[in-house]
Enzyme design. Structure first.
Site, PDB file in Angstrom:
ATOM      1  N   CYS A   1      34.318  45.492  36.316  1.00 44.93           N
ATOM      2  CA  CYS A   1      35.178  44.194  35.978  1.00 44.93           C
ATOM      3  C   CYS A   1      36.292  44.757  35.103  1.00 44.93           C
ATOM      4  O   CYS A   1      36.238  45.783  34.344  1.00 44.93           O
ATOM      5  CB  CYS A   1      34.196  43.451  34.738  1.00 44.93           C
ATOM      6  SG  CYS A   1      34.963  41.898  34.386  1.00 44.93           S
TER       7      CYS A   1
ATOM      8  N   CYS B   1      38.101  42.869  33.205  1.00 42.18           N
ATOM      9  CA  CYS B   1      38.473  41.857  32.075  1.00 42.18           C
ATOM     10  C   CYS B   1      38.657  42.602  30.729  1.00 42.18           C
ATOM     11  O   CYS B   1      38.177  43.632  30.577  1.00 42.18           O
ATOM     12  CB  CYS B   1      37.302  40.740  31.916  1.00 42.18           C
ATOM     13  SG  CYS B   1      36.014  41.027  31.065  1.00 42.18           S
TER      14      CYS B   1
ATOM     15  N   ASP C   1      37.142  14.120  33.756  1.00 46.28           N
ATOM     16  CA  ASP C   1      35.846  13.530  34.186  1.00 46.28           C
ATOM     17  C   ASP C   1      35.757  12.139  33.450  1.00 46.28           C
ATOM     18  O   ASP C   1      36.567  11.874  32.444  1.00 46.28           O
ATOM     19  CB  ASP C   1      34.486  14.271  33.662  1.00 46.28           C
ATOM     20  CG  ASP C   1      33.335  13.582  34.637  1.00 46.28           C
ATOM     21  OD1 ASP C   1      33.635  12.610  35.437  1.00 46.28           O
ATOM     22  OD2 ASP C   1      31.963  13.891  34.398  1.00 46.28           O
TER      23      ASP C   1
ATOM     24  N   CYS D   1      35.400  43.818  29.344  1.00 40.94           N
ATOM     25  CA  CYS D   1      34.841  45.183  29.655  1.00 40.94           C
ATOM     26  C   CYS D   1      35.570  46.282  29.810  1.00 40.94           C
ATOM     27  O   CYS D   1      35.290  47.437  29.667  1.00 40.94           O
ATOM     28  CB  CYS D   1      34.587  44.871  31.177  1.00 40.94           C
ATOM     29  SG  CYS D   1      32.960  43.854  31.606  1.00 40.94           S
TER      30      CYS D   1
END
Lengths: 362, 362
Positions: B301, B303, B90, B306
């Site tokens: 999930c 991931c 940015d 999890c």
């Protein structure tokens, strides 16, 4: 299976294996501290990568929060924190006796205030054994009476004798065959009391013996004298655990005296203050000299952090207060300690171990 | 190679590929925010595991600390932070104009106080391009004039018109062929000004167009109207980037309007406050109902978090102020967002995309 076997020695230093219900640990070994079932900023996967075989949690703290019940529901502390290798728990003798918790110390136990519930409760050797058994960890520690550094001889003597009586009560109360139980010697830096404590604790018949009540502010010389005195008495065939010592230099010196096991917050706590262990010297990443330093923390280190980041990057993270600075320094420091202890084990096994060989640049 | 190609669409939603110098990114995609070249509490290896193809850093902040020089010495921002996939930066328009930094706003640029050196400095569109070119990132953003939410029409109009003039100066100053440059539309929630800004910015010829100045406190309805108005005007063949929106629900709704790219601190910041995204609803892990909850954050999930930990464990970490709570929740939230966006891409490609299909339980 034999709980502890010594493979080889070089002088007083020795290397061997501690067999726990969750695997074999090559000794001497170092345990990162996961007081509340987590090493600060690091996941268990990251800890595994540092070649760590065993961690230590605090059973007293965990019994207050989250409580034994929820950990038991998970099937024990290993499953709660998802750690498949070995686990010790400290009894919390050191914490429960701190001003923060302790309301009254008596022969029966410690009356403490639970800061989460506000209630006062009695914590006894038997209670500590009950908690540590419920947690399902591999090695439990006795509840000991730890005098602060600089205590009077009267207080240290009282603590030594109470620690022995409590150790016997722990031994009698403990009946978990999957779990080892280690006794803890006290005695501050008083030679006579160190000797007395080591003799009394050694006589009880524990699976291992810890040298406790050190690295809490006493002079370093006194600390090493106390370690030496204790180790002369603790039976050779028992694993010997020096509690709370975690600087590389002091661990290597203690290994030369015959210590098999260490735990300390130092590698991770000092990391959060910007310090990194290196083979040349410990560095302070906050120093302006690292602003443009493109080299890794340690030129020979094979850890993920040294393979991925420059000192300049970690300096930047530290200066801009990003927690990842402490995370990366902590990861590196634990890896560095584990690597140094692996070097010690090898050197002991091949008969070349000396303090100066390991601490080349220290 | 074509910088951006659209593979298929469903209504206004579309899926395609953004080709950067560091790889192909399937659109629509989400960028975790690494303001100071690090996502809070997570290593780049962990971010990689969340199926993240691109991150966004803040070139204004990085130019102050550690400074462009040290990053250039590493060979650019990718190497400094050890990230091999794509990177946006940015311009820092939003930050430089904040009360913390801004001393004076003029046509030439923003005079700001560097909090690290105490010096006042002029930050111009040309300076921003110079910095972003030096950082060697894949997609640079124009310096824009961002009015705060609730500004007067006069101020929003001024900002729109200055943003256009600055965008043209950025476009003219930018001469890095390996780097794309995106323009940014402003206009608050004023329909007429949104339209004007989108038209003016679209006319310049950027590689992509961002819808900026939203998700900063304006009403949600106004935000979606402003997105819709902007997207009607931004050419279809350009990648469209909605800045600062990171809630799952709002991203899916914006994808339905034709947005291709998102960034937001929200998934990691809300994690540090104990919030987890789940397919049923967002949860607050601090809640006492999770004390004994042995299930993972989200039952479906895949991931690491999890697969490894119960809600009870993360609740315990959060309640005992362990930073690992924020770390694990942040990891899960980013993974959850990336997984949801992958579902969107698939559904758009096979023609089944609808908001309700993706937000089954929302």
């Amino acid at each position: 299976m034999q709980k502890f076997s010594i493979k080889s020695g070089k002088g007083k230093a020795r290397t061997g294996t501690l067999n726990t219900a969750h695997g074999k640990i090559k000794t001497p070994f170092f345990m990162p501290v996961a007081t509340k079932a987590a090493v600060k900023l690091l996941s268990n996967r990251e800890i595994l990568e540092t070649n760590t075989d065993c961690m230590i949690c605090n059973s007293f703290i965990l019994s207050m929060k989250p409580g034994v019940e929820v950990i038991s529901k998970h099937g024990g502390l290993h499953k709660f924190m998802n750690w498949k290798k070995s686990l010790f728990t400290d009894s919390g003798g050191f914490q429960v006796l701190s001003k923060k918790f302790c309301l009254n110390l008596s022969e029966e136990g410690v009356t403490f205030r639970n800061p989460f519930t506000g209630k006062s409760m009695l914590f006894t050797p038997e209670k500590s054994m009950e908690i540590q058994t419920s947690l399902g960890i591999d090695v439990a520690m006795c509840l000991d009476d730890v005098p602060v550094a600089g205590s009077t001889e009267t207080r240290v003597k009282e603590a030594v004798e109470r620690t022995t009586r409590w150790a016997q009560r722990c031994f009698d109360a403990h009946n978990n065959k999957k779990q080892m139980l280690f006794g803890i010697c006290q005695g501050g830096i008083n030679e006579k009391l160190r000797k007395q404590s080591a003799e009394e604790i050694s006589a009880i018949g524990f699976d291992g013996i810890a040298v406790g009540g050190l690295a809490i502010g006493e002079p370093v010389k006194g600390m090493f004298k106390a370690i030496e005195t204790s180790l002369k008495i603790i039976p050779e065939e028992k694993p010997r655990y020096l509690m709370g010592v975690g600087s590389v230099k002091e661990m290597v010196k203690a290994i030369a005296l015959g210590v098999d096991c260490f735990d300390s917050r130092f590698p991770t706590r000092t990391a959060r203050h910007g310090r990194a262990f290196t083979s040349e010297r410990n560095i302070n990443i906050d120093s302006a000299q690292y602003k443009n330093d493109l080299k890794p923390l340690d030129k020979d280190c094979k850890c993920f952090v040294c393979q991925s980041y420059s000192k300049a990057y970690i300096h930047h993270l530290f200066r801009t207060k990003e927690e990842n600075a402490g995370k990366y320094l902590g990861y590196h420091n634990i890896y560095f300690v584990q690597n140094t202890l692996a070097e010690c084990r090898e050197a002991i096994a091949d008969g070349t171990f000396t303090i100066t060989k390991i601490l080349k640049h220290a």
